[in-house]
Design a protein around this motif. Sequence first.
Motif, PDB file in Angstrom:
ATOM      1  N   LEU A  77      42.602  51.551  31.608  1.00 45.80           N
ATOM      2  CA  LEU A  77      43.803  52.390  31.756  1.00 45.80           C
ATOM      3  C   LEU A  77      45.068  51.618  31.352  1.00 45.80           C
ATOM      4  CD1 LEU A  77      42.950  54.013  35.219  1.00 45.80           C
ATOM      5  CD2 LEU A  77      43.156  55.252  33.064  1.00 45.80           C
ATOM      6  N   GLY A  78      44.884  50.369  30.938  1.00 43.73           N
ATOM      7  CA  GLY A  78      46.014  49.569  30.465  1.00 43.73           C
ATOM      8  C   GLY A  78      46.721  48.801  31.564  1.00 43.73           C
ATOM      9  N   GLY A  79      46.170  48.803  32.800  1.00 41.49           N
ATOM     10  CA  GLY A  79      46.810  48.100  33.908  1.00 41.49           C
ATOM     11  C   GLY A  79      46.379  46.643  34.015  1.00 41.49           C
ATOM     12  N   LYS A  80      46.901  45.961  35.043  1.00 38.67           N
ATOM     13  CA  LYS A  80      46.602  44.536  35.220  1.00 38.67           C
ATOM     14  C   LYS A  80      45.963  44.303  36.595  1.00 38.67           C
ATOM     15  CE  LYS A  80      49.730  42.690  31.866  1.00 38.67           C
ATOM     16  NZ  LYS A  80      50.059  44.001  31.316  1.00 38.67           N
ATOM     17  N   LEU A  81      45.349  43.118  36.741  1.00 42.41           N
ATOM     18  CA  LEU A  81      44.557  42.830  37.937  1.00 42.41           C
ATOM     19  C   LEU A  81      45.001  41.550  38.621  1.00 42.41           C
ATOM     20  CD1 LEU A  81      41.078  43.219  36.187  1.00 42.41           C
ATOM     21  CD2 LEU A  81      42.235  44.963  37.551  1.00 42.41           C
ATOM     22  N   ILE A  82      44.996  41.565  39.958  1.00 47.16           N
ATOM     23  CA  ILE A  82      45.081  40.330  40.738  1.00 47.16           C
ATOM     24  C   ILE A  82      44.038  40.454  41.856  1.00 47.16           C
ATOM     25  CG2 ILE A  82      47.515  39.828  40.277  1.00 47.16           C
ATOM     26  CD1 ILE A  82      48.222  41.092  42.977  1.00 47.16           C
ATOM     27  N   GLY A  83      43.795  39.377  42.601  1.00 47.36           N
ATOM     28  CA  GLY A  83      42.894  39.507  43.747  1.00 47.36           C
ATOM     29  C   GLY A  83      41.973  38.324  43.932  1.00 47.36           C
ATOM     30  N   PHE A  84      41.042  38.473  44.871  1.00 51.03           N
ATOM     31  CA  PHE A  84      40.052  37.425  45.136  1.00 51.03           C
ATOM     32  C   PHE A  84      38.706  38.060  45.406  1.00 51.03           C
ATOM     33  CE2 PHE A  84      42.170  38.223  49.266  1.00 51.03           C
ATOM     34  CZ  PHE A  84      41.085  38.604  50.038  1.00 51.03           C
ATOM     35  N   ASP A  85      37.640  37.286  45.127  1.00 48.38           N
ATOM     36  CA  ASP A  85      36.317  37.777  45.503  1.00 48.38           C
ATOM     37  C   ASP A  85      35.598  36.746  46.351  1.00 48.38           C
ATOM     38  OD1 ASP A  85      35.666  35.896  43.650  1.00 48.38           O
ATOM     39  OD2 ASP A  85      34.818  37.314  42.202  1.00 48.38           O
ATOM     40  N   ASP A  86      36.318  35.665  46.684  1.00 51.18           N
ATOM     41  CA  ASP A  86      35.748  34.664  47.577  1.00 51.18           C
ATOM     42  C   ASP A  86      36.824  34.331  48.600  1.00 51.18           C
ATOM     43  OD1 ASP A  86      34.654  32.607  48.903  1.00 51.18           O
ATOM     44  OD2 ASP A  86      34.482  31.258  47.179  1.00 51.18           O
ATOM     45  N   PRO A  87      36.764  34.973  49.775  1.00 52.63           N
ATOM     46  CA  PRO A  87      37.839  34.773  50.749  1.00 52.63           C
ATOM     47  C   PRO A  87      38.029  33.312  51.117  1.00 52.63           C
ATOM     48  CG  PRO A  87      36.055  36.152  51.664  1.00 52.63           C
ATOM     49  CD  PRO A  87      35.735  35.911  50.222  1.00 52.63           C
ATOM     50  N   GLU A  88      37.004  32.484  50.889  1.00 54.57           N
ATOM     51  CA  GLU A  88      37.141  31.058  51.208  1.00 54.57           C
ATOM     52  C   GLU A  88      38.200  30.395  50.337  1.00 54.57           C
ATOM     53  OE1 GLU A  88      35.896  29.532  53.881  1.00 54.57           O
ATOM     54  OE2 GLU A  88      35.274  31.586  54.312  1.00 54.57           O
ATOM     55  N   ASN A  89      38.502  30.997  49.182  1.00 54.99           N
ATOM     56  CA  ASN A  89      39.530  30.454  48.296  1.00 54.99           C
ATOM     57  C   ASN A  89      40.873  31.153  48.471  1.00 54.99           C
ATOM     58  OD1 ASN A  89      37.897  28.582  47.085  1.00 54.99           O
ATOM     59  ND2 ASN A  89      37.189  30.004  45.505  1.00 54.99           N
ATOM     60  N   SER A  90      41.053  31.873  49.571  1.00 56.17           N
ATOM     61  CA  SER A  90      42.332  32.559  49.798  1.00 56.17           C
ATOM     62  C   SER A  90      42.857  32.127  51.167  1.00 56.17           C
ATOM     63  CB  SER A  90      42.107  34.070  49.770  1.00 56.17           C
ATOM     64  OG  SER A  90      41.492  34.468  50.979  1.00 56.17           O
ATOM     65  N   SER A  91      44.007  32.678  51.549  1.00 50.12           N
ATOM     66  CA  SER A  91      44.599  32.301  52.852  1.00 50.12           C
ATOM     67  C   SER A  91      43.734  32.735  54.021  1.00 50.12           C
ATOM     68  CB  SER A  91      45.963  32.955  53.028  1.00 50.12           C
ATOM     69  OG  SER A  91      46.810  32.550  52.028  1.00 50.12           O
ATOM     70  N   VAL A  92      42.766  33.590  53.760  1.00 48.68           N
ATOM     71  CA  VAL A  92      41.850  34.023  54.815  1.00 48.68           C
ATOM     72  C   VAL A  92      41.153  32.791  55.404  1.00 48.68           C
ATOM     73  CG1 VAL A  92      39.796  35.417  55.282  1.00 48.68           C
ATOM     74  CG2 VAL A  92      41.510  36.223  53.638  1.00 48.68           C
ATOM     75  N   ALA A  93      40.859  31.826  54.535  1.00 45.80           N
ATOM     76  CA  ALA A  93      40.196  30.593  54.991  1.00 45.80           C
ATOM     77  C   ALA A  93      41.104  29.799  55.932  1.00 45.80           C
ATOM     78  CB  ALA A  93      39.795  29.743  53.793  1.00 45.80           C
ATOM     79  N   LYS A  94      42.432  30.042  55.850  1.00 47.71           N
ATOM     80  CA  LYS A  94      43.359  29.345  56.748  1.00 47.71           C
ATOM     81  C   LYS A  94      43.543  30.112  58.049  1.00 47.71           C
ATOM     82  CE  LYS A  94      46.050  27.682  52.814  1.00 47.71           C
ATOM     83  NZ  LYS A  94      47.322  27.857  52.103  1.00 47.71           N
ATOM     84  N   GLY A  95      42.865  31.255  58.154  1.00 50.30           N
ATOM     85  CA  GLY A  95      42.932  32.027  59.401  1.00 50.30           C
ATOM     86  C   GLY A  95      43.873  33.207  59.331  1.00 50.30           C
ATOM     87  N   GLU A  96      44.281  33.616  58.133  1.00 51.57           N
ATOM     88  CA  GLU A  96      45.214  34.736  58.030  1.00 51.57           C
ATOM     89  C   GLU A  96      44.542  36.032  58.458  1.00 51.57           C
ATOM     90  OE1 GLU A  96      48.696  35.673  54.986  1.00 51.57           O
ATOM     91  OE2 GLU A  96      46.766  36.211  54.116  1.00 51.57           O
ATOM     92  N   THR A  97      45.295  36.884  59.145  1.00 47.88           N
ATOM     93  CA  THR A  97      44.740  38.180  59.564  1.00 47.88           C
ATOM     94  C   THR A  97      44.687  39.130  58.372  1.00 47.88           C
ATOM     95  OG1 THR A  97      46.929  39.031  60.076  1.00 47.88           O
ATOM     96  CG2 THR A  97      45.710  38.013  61.910  1.00 47.88           C
ATOM     97  N   LEU A  98      43.889  40.172  58.535  1.00 54.68           N
ATOM     98  CA  LEU A  98      43.816  41.224  57.514  1.00 54.68           C
ATOM     99  C   LEU A  98      45.205  41.866  57.346  1.00 54.68           C
ATOM    100  CD1 LEU A  98      42.021  43.054  55.697  1.00 54.68           C
ATOM    101  CD2 LEU A  98      41.735  44.532  57.683  1.00 54.68           C
ATOM    102  N   LYS A  99      45.867  42.083  58.468  1.00 58.26           N
ATOM    103  CA  LYS A  99      47.186  42.718  58.452  1.00 58.26           C
ATOM    104  C   LYS A  99      48.165  41.939  57.568  1.00 58.26           C
ATOM    105  CE  LYS A  99      50.996  43.473  61.699  1.00 58.26           C
ATOM    106  NZ  LYS A  99      51.384  43.673  63.084  1.00 58.26           N
ATOM    107  N   ASP A 100      48.220  40.617  57.757  1.00 52.70           N
ATOM    108  CA  ASP A 100      49.174  39.813  56.987  1.00 52.70           C
ATOM    109  C   ASP A 100      48.787  39.771  55.511  1.00 52.70           C
ATOM    110  OD1 ASP A 100      50.361  39.433  59.390  1.00 52.70           O
ATOM    111  OD2 ASP A 100      50.139  37.240  59.452  1.00 52.70           O
ATOM    112  N   THR A 101      47.484  39.623  55.238  1.00 52.78           N
ATOM    113  CA  THR A 101      47.034  39.571  53.840  1.00 52.78           C
ATOM    114  C   THR A 101      47.452  40.852  53.118  1.00 52.78           C
ATOM    115  OG1 THR A 101      45.130  38.240  54.507  1.00 52.78           O
ATOM    116  CG2 THR A 101      44.988  39.293  52.352  1.00 52.78           C
TER     117      THR A 101
END
Length: 356
Positions: free
Chosen positions: A65-89
């Motif tokens: 559709l011509g759009g762009k992407l960001i994101g993660f597929d391994d939560p261990e490589n995101s702030s989730v690994a630091k204990g971030e809540t779903l709400k904050d993410t």
Amino acid sequence: MHLRDLIDLTDLRPSELTDILRFAGEISQNPSYYCGNCQHKIMATLFYEPSTRTQMSFQAAMLRLGGKLIGFDDPENSSVAKGETLKDTVRVISNYADVLVIRSPWEGAALAASLYARCPVINAGDGGHLHPTQTLTDLTTLNYTVGRLENLTVGLCGDNKNGRTVHSLVRTLSRYKNNRFVLISTPQLTLPQYLQDEITANGCTVEFSHSLEKSIPALEVLYMTRIQKERFGGDEEYERQKGVFVLDAAKLALAKPSMRVLHPLPRVDEISVEVDDDPRAAYFAQTEYGLYARMALIQRITENEDRQVPPTLADTHQARCGNPRCITQKEEYLPHLFRETAAGLVCKYCDRAVSE
Ligand code: ASP
């Protein structure tokens, strides 16, 4: 149409669902015509659980559709690994994106995310609960291969207990007239009671079977699923359940020539490879229809330019959900939300009755 979130297809009005399916059909006729429709939009994929098809088909749909992407597929490589809540993410990433696509092992996680996101949220699978965009894929496939969504005898064979694709499919398909569901599984992996009740409340019928051979001749659609190993407590029970129902050429020979075999994939051993070349096998075509269905959904949902954070909700009852897989057990700040039904209070996140 201005969709805010897609947590469950039953959130949509019938006319909205029809519109998305019709639009998916139009896109399939000439996909490149739509290549600029999301040119300045960004989709964020938050995948807390493994995925190949769903993640890639969402990404491919947005790119087409011509759009762009960001994101993660391994939560261990995101702030989730630091204990971030779903709400904050979700609060943070929804400042960067026009739509969030979330997959989580926790039931109700997408609904929880939608309470805090500044942009629409799409449920790409929440534990063993629901998988609405697989159902969009399945309905698009049925429109194309069978030609209708009503007056169908649909066999659901495999893990009807833990298969979220089955749950979303029966919930949605039972809203169409005169569908009959043949639930083919071991007694341990039968469809949750609340979904059986929903099918009958919607005026459709449910039958139970322990034999694929006996049931297959009557079917117009056979929806096969893998035994969901990751939802089992231990390997022993999984070993007992796997390999019980296998669709092979001999069983397919008993089916109508017009029957179609669908499978959300990945397949393990529940469909023999010899079935792949039979004209009734629709599961690889299904993956292509999934692309068009997701293109249609992304386009419709990103038409919504409203970037307000939804108002904070308060607990609706003193009650607590007892389902150990419900997102409210993990993210303790979440408001406890319930629906009042004839069967008592039901958790809005995971659909379990409080009394269960
Ligand atoms: N891909 C589907 C899902 O995410 C089916 C499966 O994994 O068996 O639920």
